[in-house]
Write a protein that holds these residues in place. Structure first.
Motif, mmCIF file in Angstrom:
data_model
loop_
_atom_site.group_PDB
_atom_site.id
_atom_site.type_symbol
_atom_site.label_atom_id
_atom_site.label_comp_id
_atom_site.label_asym_id
_atom_site.label_seq_id
_atom_site.Cartn_x
_atom_site.Cartn_y
_atom_site.Cartn_z
ATOM 1 N N ALA A 168 1.608 3.375 -4.448
ATOM 2 C CA ALA A 168 1.144 3.230 -3.168
ATOM 3 C C ALA A 168 2.586 1.866 -2.532
ATOM 4 O O ALA A 168 2.554 1.929 -1.653
ATOM 5 C CB ALA A 168 0.189 2.452 -3.354
ATOM 6 N N GLY A 169 2.215 1.314 -3.523
ATOM 7 C CA GLY A 169 3.568 -0.148 -3.478
ATOM 8 C C GLY A 169 4.661 1.161 -2.664
ATOM 9 O O GLY A 169 5.636 0.185 -1.913
ATOM 10 N N VAL A 170 5.622 1.396 -3.517
ATOM 11 C CA VAL A 170 6.694 2.068 -3.578
ATOM 12 C C VAL A 170 6.313 2.945 -1.741
ATOM 13 O O VAL A 170 7.663 2.805 -1.773
ATOM 14 C CB VAL A 170 7.069 3.264 -4.316
ATOM 15 C CG1 VAL A 170 8.133 3.774 -4.451
ATOM 16 C CG2 VAL A 170 7.543 2.713 -5.770
ATOM 17 N N ILE A 171 5.937 3.785 -1.813
ATOM 18 C CA ILE A 171 5.475 4.763 -0.361
ATOM 19 C C ILE A 171 5.884 3.445 1.025
ATOM 20 O O ILE A 171 6.689 3.457 1.210
ATOM 21 C CB ILE A 171 4.387 4.926 -0.177
ATOM 22 C CG1 ILE A 171 3.811 6.470 -1.274
ATOM 23 C CG2 ILE A 171 4.199 5.832 1.241
ATOM 24 C CD1 ILE A 171 2.631 6.545 -1.604
ATOM 25 N N ALA A 229 -0.006 5.385 2.706
ATOM 26 C CA ALA A 229 -0.399 4.670 1.454
ATOM 27 C C ALA A 229 -2.126 4.828 1.012
ATOM 28 O O ALA A 229 -2.445 4.272 0.019
ATOM 29 C CB ALA A 229 -0.007 2.798 1.448
ATOM 30 N N ALA A 230 -2.852 3.773 2.165
ATOM 31 C CA ALA A 230 -4.278 4.082 1.316
ATOM 32 C C ALA A 230 -4.725 5.191 1.202
ATOM 33 O O ALA A 230 -6.329 5.125 1.153
ATOM 34 C CB ALA A 230 -4.989 3.575 3.131
ATOM 35 N N GLY A 243 -8.154 -3.749 -1.869
ATOM 36 C CA GLY A 243 -8.094 -4.204 -1.465
ATOM 37 C C GLY A 243 -6.478 -5.486 -1.061
ATOM 38 O O GLY A 243 -5.902 -5.298 -0.124
ATOM 39 N N THR A 244 -6.620 -5.785 -2.323
ATOM 40 C CA THR A 244 -5.745 -7.019 -2.184
ATOM 41 C C THR A 244 -4.169 -5.601 -1.733
ATOM 42 O O THR A 244 -3.411 -6.335 -1.041
ATOM 43 C CB THR A 244 -5.362 -7.615 -3.334
ATOM 44 O OG1 THR A 244 -6.620 -8.051 -3.332
ATOM 45 C CG2 THR A 244 -4.623 -8.874 -3.138
ATOM 46 N N LEU A 245 -4.165 -5.010 -2.693
ATOM 47 C CA LEU A 245 -2.609 -3.834 -2.091
ATOM 48 C C LEU A 245 -2.724 -4.038 -1.286
ATOM 49 O O LEU A 245 -1.498 -3.798 -0.500
ATOM 50 C CB LEU A 245 -2.725 -2.901 -3.631
ATOM 51 C CG LEU A 245 -2.019 -2.593 -3.621
ATOM 52 C CD1 LEU A 245 -0.267 -2.432 -3.694
ATOM 53 C CD2 LEU A 245 -1.646 -0.480 -3.710
ATOM 54 N N ILE A 246 -3.634 -2.896 -0.420
ATOM 55 C CA ILE A 246 -3.390 -2.333 1.144
ATOM 56 C C ILE A 246 -3.126 -3.880 1.775
ATOM 57 O O ILE A 246 -2.501 -3.926 2.787
ATOM 58 C CB ILE A 246 -4.262 -1.485 1.635
ATOM 59 C CG1 ILE A 246 -4.478 -0.502 0.728
ATOM 60 C CG2 ILE A 246 -4.382 -0.715 2.795
ATOM 61 C CD1 ILE A 246 -3.749 0.852 0.188
ATOM 62 N N ALA A 247 -3.682 -4.897 1.925
ATOM 63 C CA ALA A 247 -3.593 -6.322 2.609
ATOM 64 C C ALA A 247 -1.901 -6.282 2.763
ATOM 65 O O ALA A 247 -1.055 -6.523 3.550
ATOM 66 C CB ALA A 247 -4.780 -7.149 2.005
ATOM 67 N N ALA A 248 -1.478 -6.821 1.152
ATOM 68 C CA ALA A 248 -0.448 -7.154 1.136
ATOM 69 C C ALA A 248 0.446 -5.828 1.397
ATOM 70 O O ALA A 248 2.130 -5.992 2.451
ATOM 71 C CB ALA A 248 -0.008 -7.278 -0.390
ATOM 72 N N ALA A 294 -7.845 -3.589 6.198
ATOM 73 C CA ALA A 294 -9.393 -3.780 6.026
ATOM 74 C C ALA A 294 -10.276 -2.737 6.290
ATOM 75 O O ALA A 294 -11.680 -2.031 5.540
ATOM 76 C CB ALA A 294 -10.110 -4.871 6.859
ATOM 77 N N VAL A 295 -10.320 -2.240 7.451
ATOM 78 C CA VAL A 295 -11.330 -0.655 8.342
ATOM 79 C C VAL A 295 -10.424 0.362 7.141
ATOM 80 O O VAL A 295 -11.437 1.092 6.796
ATOM 81 C CB VAL A 295 -10.275 -0.786 9.423
ATOM 82 C CG1 VAL A 295 -10.514 1.028 10.453
ATOM 83 C CG2 VAL A 295 -10.482 -1.893 10.498
ATOM 84 N N LEU A 296 -9.451 0.677 6.941
ATOM 85 C CA LEU A 296 -9.079 1.898 6.230
ATOM 86 C C LEU A 296 -9.196 1.678 5.163
ATOM 87 O O LEU A 296 -9.898 2.702 4.296
ATOM 88 C CB LEU A 296 -7.575 1.593 6.218
ATOM 89 C CG LEU A 296 -6.659 1.855 6.693
ATOM 90 C CD1 LEU A 296 -4.822 1.940 6.521
ATOM 91 C CD2 LEU A 296 -6.997 3.511 7.289
ATOM 92 N N ILE A 297 -9.660 0.923 4.176
ATOM 93 C CA ILE A 297 -10.302 0.399 2.358
ATOM 94 C C ILE A 297 -11.604 0.642 2.956
ATOM 95 O O ILE A 297 -12.638 0.964 1.769
ATOM 96 C CB ILE A 297 -9.630 -0.729 1.656
ATOM 97 C CG1 ILE A 297 -9.428 -0.880 0.858
ATOM 98 C CG2 ILE A 297 -10.645 -2.407 2.061
ATOM 99 C CD1 ILE A 297 -8.097 -0.042 0.065
#
Lengths: 85, 162
Positions: free
Chosen positions: A43-46, A59-60, B69-74, B89-92
């Motif tokens: 997901a980070g790489v994407i 990614a989400a 959450g932290t990953l998608i926030a980053a 936040a919405v997506l997660i």
């Protein structure tokens, strides 16, 4: 070396490592934590390859989909165990 | 001039403390919150791990928690700054609901992480992309090295906190 490239390399190396750990782990349930690490790294790489708001949604969606799959595998194993006992 | 790997290492430590702290706060090690967690906990325990730590690892695997959450926030913060964190936040939240989770840990993790990233970026000069590497390293430490040993540490932490 650009920061983005360094970060991308870190994520890619972790993704490959986690995938290999999952391959060599024999127990299906114990594979799942390694698969989770791989999903996070991918997901980070994407996002790092294509920085765009739509990529964030992609990614989400990938991360949630992968989590749901892990959930489905673990839930199915739970149900099978219930039927066997 | 601080080298980039130092920023990445600092991000890893900060995100690790952030998501483990939030997961403990939302009582992830207390019980199997989501369907399927029990299976992962049982196997980790059979391998010699800790029951409460196993539940926490199982909960992280089977539904988006503070770490997701932290990953998608980053990712969101790097792409789009604070609005990206809010979109994350919405997506997660949608993702947590899909996995039949209440989503408290995931959404609070995303919002708190966005605030922390904004502070680190604004006041400490962290390059935003280092947060992505940081959280990926943090999840590697918790899930990808030795779930057996980490579950024991998480179990000890949980018993000390509760």
């Amino acid at each position: 070396m650009l920061v983005t490239e360094l970060v991308l390399a870190v994520c890619a190396v972790i993704a490959v490592y986690a995938a290999l750990r999952a391959v060599f782990e024999k127990n299906t349930a114990r594979k799942l934590p390694f698969i989770t690490v791989m999903n996070f790294a991918v997901a980070g790489v994407i996002v790092l390859i294509l920085p765009h708001p739509l990529t964030l949604i992609a990614a989400a969606a990938y991360l949630v989909g992968a989590t749901l799959e892990a959930n489905a595998i673990a839930s199915a194993m739970e149900k099978l165990r219930g039927e066997q006992t | 001039m601080i080298p980039e790997p130092a920023y990445i290492a600092a991000s890893a430590v900060i995100t690790l403390i952030l998501f483990v702290g939030l997961d403990l706060f939302w009582k992830l090690p207390a019980h199997a919150g989501v369907s399927g967690t029990e299976t992962i906990e049982r196997e980790i325990e059979a391998d010699g791990g800790d029951r409460c730590g196993g539940w926490m690892i199982g909960n992280i695997v089977t539904s988006p928690d503070a770490s997701a959450g932290t990953l998608i926030a980053a990712c969101g913060y790097w792409i789009w700054g604070v609005p990206g964190g809010l979109l994350a936040a919405v997506l997660i939240f949608i993702g947590a609901r899909i996995c039949a989770d209440k989503g408290y840990a995931a959404v609070s993790g995303t919002l708190l992480a966005t605030a922390v990233f904004w502070a680190l970026d604004t006041f400490a000069g962290f390059p935003p992309e280092t947060f992505i590497a940081g959280i990926v390293i943090a999840i590697l430490i918790v899930q990808g090295i030795s779930p057996k040993h980490i579950s024991r540490i998480l179990g000890k932490l949980w018993r000390r906190c509760s």
